[in-house]
Design an enzyme around this catalytic site. Structure first.
Site, PDB file in Angstrom:
ATOM      1  N   GLU A  44      68.693  92.888  11.183  1.00 38.57           N
ATOM      2  CA  GLU A  44      67.355  93.371  11.519  1.00 38.57           C
ATOM      3  C   GLU A  44      66.771  92.540  12.660  1.00 38.57           C
ATOM      4  OE1 GLU A  44      62.902  93.156   9.555  1.00 38.57           O
ATOM      5  OE2 GLU A  44      64.608  93.458   8.198  1.00 38.57           O
ATOM      6  N   THR A  73      59.194  94.584  11.355  1.00 37.37           N
ATOM      7  CA  THR A  73      57.809  94.391  11.781  1.00 37.37           C
ATOM      8  C   THR A  73      57.368  95.582  12.621  1.00 37.37           C
ATOM      9  OG1 THR A  73      58.396  92.029  11.926  1.00 37.37           O
ATOM     10  CG2 THR A  73      56.156  92.616  12.483  1.00 37.37           C
ATOM     11  N   LYS A 131      60.705  96.992   0.738  1.00 34.19           N
ATOM     12  CA  LYS A 131      60.663  95.572   1.069  1.00 34.19           C
ATOM     13  C   LYS A 131      59.538  94.928   0.269  1.00 34.19           C
ATOM     14  CE  LYS A 131      59.704  92.533   5.031  1.00 34.19           C
ATOM     15  NZ  LYS A 131      59.737  92.456   6.516  1.00 34.19           N
TER      16      LYS A 131
END
Length: 200
Positions: A44, A73, A131
């Site tokens: 990621e 993000t 998440k």
């Protein structure tokens, strides 16, 4: 999320998900290269890296379909669109992000949506991997409590977790653990982490 997408099986096999916050695009590309050489297959990158979209495109061009490369993000629709256009295999947010969800759904790209409360995590887990962020606040016991009421959820705790702490989260029911820092830089040490499928 498409049940046939390889993301969840890959996360389950790898157990640790590197979350890269690099100072520049070249550093991100070099780090991805090192991780893949060590046996890692899911990485990621994050929008906190300057020039992240270009770095992702360079990684995609260099490695083709040999890795699952995501962007984390991601909190705005324009970021999600840029990530998809650069070749992202999945998107990740730190909190509920309906605009990103919409872009991901249209593109057919898995979205690992973030949350912390049971309601947020249950909502995200109803659509795909969730998440748990910031995971260190609740720790492994909190994750185990979530697992007790969401036994089928695919949970990826991230935030403030070291490599040494990862096994406790895996034992508590995490499918994989996001690691933002603390992964070894030396090729041989990195290979010991990922060559055997991650943390034991």
């Amino acid at each position: 999320m498409d049940a046939t997408h390889p993301l969840v099986p890959a996360l389950r096999a790898q157990r640790l998900l590197p979350v890269l916050r690099s100072p520049d695009p070249a550093s991100a590309v070099a780090r991805v290269r090192a991780l893949l050489a060590a046996g890692c297959r899911v990485v990621e990158l994050t929008t906190s890296t300057p020039g992240w979209a270009g770095a992702l495109a360079d990684c995609r061009g260099e490695h083709g379909d040999g890795a699952l490369l995501g962007v984390g993000t991601v909190t705005r629709a324009e970021q999600a669109t840029a990530a998809v256009e650069a070749g992202a295999d999945f998107l990740v947010s730190p909190f509920p992000a309906p605009p990103v969800r919409e872009v991901a759904a249209r593109a057919g790209v898995p979205f690992v949506e973030g949350g912390f409360t049971p309601a947020e995590i249950a909502d995200a887990a109803g659509r795909g991997p969730a998440k748990v962020f910031p995971a260190h606040v609740g720790g492994p016991r909190y994750l185990a409590s979530l697992r007790a009421v969401l036994p089928d959820a695919v949970l990826v705790p991230t935030g403030g977790i070291s490599v040494a702490e990862a096994p406790a989260y895996l034992d508590a029911g995490a499918v994989a653990v996001g690691i933002g820092s603390g992964l070894p830089a030396e090729p041989e040490a990195l290979a010991r982490v990922f060559g055997g499928g991650g943390a034991a």
